[in-house]
Design an enzyme around this catalytic site. Structure first.
Site, PDB file in Angstrom:
ATOM      1  N   LEU A  60       6.375 -62.859  12.196  1.00  0.00           N
ATOM      2  CA  LEU A  60       7.550 -63.723  12.224  1.00  0.00           C
ATOM      3  C   LEU A  60       8.847 -62.943  11.980  1.00  0.00           C
ATOM      4  CD1 LEU A  60       8.253 -66.697  12.612  1.00  0.00           C
ATOM      5  CD2 LEU A  60       8.113 -66.979  10.129  1.00  0.00           C
TER       6      LEU A  60
ATOM      7  N   MET B 189       9.919 -61.113  15.000  1.00  0.00           N
ATOM      8  CA  MET B 189      10.348 -61.895  16.147  1.00  0.00           C
ATOM      9  C   MET B 189      11.718 -62.538  15.934  1.00  0.00           C
ATOM     10  SD  MET B 189       6.828 -63.637  17.381  1.00  0.00           S
ATOM     11  CE  MET B 189       7.574 -64.636  18.616  1.00  0.00           C
ATOM     12  N   CYS B 190      12.064 -62.831  14.677  1.00  0.00           N
ATOM     13  CA  CYS B 190      13.364 -63.458  14.409  1.00  0.00           C
ATOM     14  C   CYS B 190      14.385 -62.365  14.150  1.00  0.00           C
ATOM     15  CB  CYS B 190      13.282 -64.366  13.188  1.00  0.00           C
ATOM     16  SG  CYS B 190      12.222 -65.770  13.476  1.00  0.00           S
ATOM     17  N   THR B 191      15.632 -62.696  14.428  1.00  0.00           N
ATOM     18  CA  THR B 191      16.691 -61.736  14.168  1.00  0.00           C
ATOM     19  C   THR B 191      17.005 -61.784  12.681  1.00  0.00           C
ATOM     20  OG1 THR B 191      17.536 -62.425  16.295  1.00  0.00           O
ATOM     21  CG2 THR B 191      18.956 -60.994  14.987  1.00  0.00           C
ATOM     22  N   VAL B 192      16.577 -60.764  11.977  1.00  0.00           N
ATOM     23  CA  VAL B 192      16.791 -60.731  10.537  1.00  0.00           C
ATOM     24  C   VAL B 192      18.004 -59.854  10.276  1.00  0.00           C
ATOM     25  CG1 VAL B 192      15.782 -60.165   8.295  1.00  0.00           C
ATOM     26  CG2 VAL B 192      14.324 -61.021  10.137  1.00  0.00           C
TER      27      VAL B 192
END
Lengths: 630, 153
Positions: free
Chosen positions: A497, A500-503
């Site tokens: 996760l 896949m997410c823009t952190v």
């Protein structure tokens, strides 16, 4: 009345039409700016159509009043001037007496050549464009020689009205004329006045037997031309015979006439007969959309007043922008574009608003969750500024290295995207994976569009403008993929996760979004628009190829990277293959990114790199063996 | 219905003289020549006045009557005027059976004006062209003044 001091009434009442203020607002913003010097106005005073309920004629000012061309309509033309001040304080502190005196002296001098100049007007104003309030005060100078006193010795109703009325019909722009001793009428001028003792003036008053104060101007002029004259027959011509009249007036002087010493009046009184300025508040009248439209322009146009007079706002306003990605970057970029006055913004995204989005993505709120991102972002933008032309397109951008699963749908998405790129001037790449940016980069080159790219790391960002495409790579700026020796491929499979997410640190997106919009605006100010020039500047300052920001050090760097001949996205071999084969080329790239590597020459570059590496290792092994032997 | 030419002639030669005789009309502007603007006091609404415009509607081929209401007030010795839009026009005008809407966008400045709908004009005024604007004014100007007919005396 006989033997009394002559009485006068006000010369006219003004009415400034809303169109006058709207034109003033336009001129102030676009032409005058900080210029508060005197500007010419014209108007007409109609004495033929004064209604029963009015005591005098009217001076109407409309949008046609600006300039020195007489405005259309009935009545006598009158010249005027406007002093529009920059602040309410400047407006208030105008020395009213001094200004009136100056203007009266000017009219007095000019009327000695042409008595029609006895009738003039001027307006002082302040346009508060933020609140749409327009302060103004109209003045019609009325003057009399200081040493002159006027006494009426006889008066009566006019019996031969038609004679004078028809003369004025023949000379519709004349305010006055003379009658000689034989009863002939002639123009009022210094040369004609010698053997005349009758002055005929068109009267703007409707009060019985009381002329308007403008008559003083003409009588004073007459006295100046013939100083020895001690009485005069005045004929006041109005709209009809019953109200027109004559007067015998004694011209008393208590000392020698001084041509420059005048008693002046003329500031208009308000409806309560007070000498104060007036204001017209148009804020309730304007269409709220129009107010929003003008207010947006107002803030931008103010930049042109002092800071950047050469700033071309129209090019920004007329630029259509396609935002690929309606996430954090897309939302912030949309808002910044709106603030710069961009009027056409299209969002493309295939996602739906999730519960984590609204806190970071400013075009969404809690109620947006579950709705399509692109359409919701467009709707929010319209709520902020209803005049923006915006829409959301729910579309998945075909990604290199992601094999085609549903060709009909993916081809349709490709064609829609291609058409969107064609129909916009600028493409922003604001997606969250590398491979999504590949096809729009190719399309941007193929269609010669401006492509602005923004990408985020945890505490860093890159903002760049892709080089303007040409088959010659040498002088071109690079694109997002020019520093890669591999073509982008599926980076989303088998990711956790957090991968896949823009952190990112939340502020990074704002910084990247604002810099990318500012980069576009600077680019639009360049005379060639999408230039490949190095170290060039515009009126807004530097025009870098790319900006990289590092929040951990609060630092930004300007960089330039040239186009890479074997680039997987902007090299001529890729772009020309796309131009030649369209969807077939795209489908091949989606199914196998190696196809693009072969086409662009990256496969050879990789092979050479492998060979070079092998040589290094072999040399290294040999050296190692020799060492061991020792 | 009235042709544009007849309207323009009657505007200048019939309507303007009528308006000049109207005691409530205190300001008249005939510019451009195909349009008349009358400024009218409201005795029962002090500090307000009406700006009434009469021009030709080429769609309906009838006179087009539009107006707006201005309010006058004073702040810090400055006399302001501003357009106002009362919620209940029936307290301001003799609405009778007329349809009045706030739907007219003025072509010169895009400002919104009230319009008196003219779809029944032909029935109300009749078809005879002689004195058409006289008859029209005698009907439609009662919206602003029940005693408008005094101008004919």
């Amino acid at each position: 009345m006989v033997g009394d001091h002559m009485k006068f009434t006000i010369p006219c009442q003004s009415f400034l039409d809303t169109s006058f203020f709207q034109e003033l607002a336009r001129l102030k913003l676009e032409v005058l700016k900080l210029d508060s010097s005197r500007k010419e106005l014209t108007s007409r005073i109609d004495i033929k159509h004064i209604p029963k309920g009015s005591s005098c004629a009217h001076l109407f000012l409309s949008n046609e009043s600006f300039g020195d061309e007489p405005q259309s309509g009935t009545g006598l033309p009158v010249k005027g001037s406007l002093y529009n001040y920059n602040t309410i304080e400047d407006f208030k502190k105008v020395d009213k007496a001094s200004l009136l005196n100056q203007r009266a002296q000017e009219a007095w001098k000019e009327s000695q050549d042409d008595p029609n100049n006895c009738v003039r007007f001027f307006v002082i104003s302040f346009a508060d464009l933020k609140s749409y309030k327009f302060f103004h005060w109209v003045c019609v100078p009325c003057f009399q020689l200081e040493s002159l006193n006027l006494k009426v010795t006889a008066s009566g109703t006019l019996t031969d009205f038609d004679k004078y009325d028809s003369w004025f019909d023949t000379y519709p722009e004349c305010w006055s004329c003379l009658e000689d001793s034989d009863g002939g009428l002639r123009n009022f001028s210094k040369d004609e006045v010698t053997d005349c003792a009758t002055l005929i003036v068109r009267d703007t008053s409707t009060i019985k037997m009381v002329p308007s104060a403008l008559v003083k101007n003409f009588v004073s002029l007459f006295k100046l031309f013939v100083p020895k004259l001690d009485s005069i027959r005045l004929i006041l011509v109005r709209s009809d015979a019953s109200s027109s009249f004559w007067m015998e007036v004694k011209l008393c002087t208590d000392r020698e006439i001084s041509a420059s010493a005048l008693k002046v009046s003329g500031w208009e009184r308000n409806s309560q007969n007070k000498l104060t300025p007036r204001a017209t508040d148009l804020s309730t009248l304007l269409d709220p959309l129009q107010v929003a439209d003008q207010s947006l322009d107002l803030n931008l146009k103010l930049m042109k007043w002092r800071i950047a007079p050469e700033l071309d706002l129209d090019v920004i306003k007329n630029t259509s922008v396609l935002l690929l990605g309606a996430g954090t970057l897309g939302c912030y970029v949309g808002r910044a574009l709106l603030a710069w006055g961009v009027r056409e913004i299209t969002f493309v995204d295939n996602g739906r608003v999730s519960y984590s989005n609204p806190v970071r993505q400013p075009l969404f709120v809690f109620d947006s969750c579950g709705k399509p991102k692109a359409a919701t972002a467009a709707e929010s933008l319209r709520k902020i500024f209803p005049l923006v032309k915006t829409r959301g397109v729910d579309l998945q951008v075909p990604m290199i290295g992601h094999p085609v699963m549903n060709e009909t749908k993916e081809q349709r998405d490709f064609e829609t995207l291609h058409e969107l790129v064609r129909s916009h001037d600028v493409i922003f790449l604001l997606m969250d994976s590398r491979e999504t940016r590949w096809l729009p980069t190719v399309l941007g080159c193929a269609e010669n569009k401006i492509v602005i790219n923004a990408a985020l790391g945890f505490d860093s960002y890159v903002v760049m403008r892709h080089g303007a495409y040409s088959e010659q790579e040498e002088n071109r700026h690079g694109c997002y993929f020019c520093q890669d020796v591999v073509a982008p491929s599926d980076s989303l499979a088998d990711r956790t996760l957090d991968q896949m997410c823009t952190v990112t640190r939340p502020g990074v997106a704002l910084m990247a979004a604002s810099q990318s919009v500012e980069l576009l605006v600077s680019l639009l100010q360049h005379q060639d628009r999408n230039t490949n020039e190095v170290s060039t500047k515009t009126i807004l300052g530097d025009l870098p190829h790319q900006v990289r920001g590092f929040l951990s050090e609060f630092k930004t760097l300007q960089l330039r990277s040239p186009a890479f001949k074997q680039c997987s996205a902007c090299s001529s071999s890729v772009v020309e293959a796309f131009r030649a084969h369209g969807w077939d080329f795209v489908a091949a790239a989606l199914n196998n990114y190696k196809y693009v590597e072969d086409l662009s020459g990256l496969t050879n570059v990789q092979a050479k790199a492998e060979d070079a590496l092998k040589d290094i290792f072999e040399d290294w092994d040999e050296e190692l063996d020799e060492d061991l032997l020792v | 219905m009235i042709t544009s030419e007849t309207f323009q002639y009657q505007l200048q030669h019939v309507l303007v003289p009528l308006l000049r005789r109207w005691s409530r009309c205190y300001r008249l502007n005939i510019a451009p020549k195909d349009r008349v603007t009358a400024f009218v006091s409201q005795p029962f609404k002090p500090n307000h006045f009406l700006e009434i415009q009469i021009q030709y509607s080429s769609i309906y081929q009838e006179p087009q009557l539009t107006f707006r209401i201005w309010e006058i007030y004073t702040v810090d010795d400055v006399e302001y005027q501003r357009p106002c839009f009362p919620t209940d026009l029936s307290h301001w005008l003799n609405m009778q059976e007329f349809t009045v809407r706030l739907d007219y966008l003025h072509p010169s400045d895009r400002n919104v004006w009230y319009s008196v709908h003219g779809c029944d004009t032909a029935e109300t005024v009749g078809s005879q062209l002689d004195h058409y604007l006289q008859r029209w004014a005698s009907v439609y100007f009662t919206i602003f003044d029940f005693e408008f007919s005094r101008v004919f005396v």
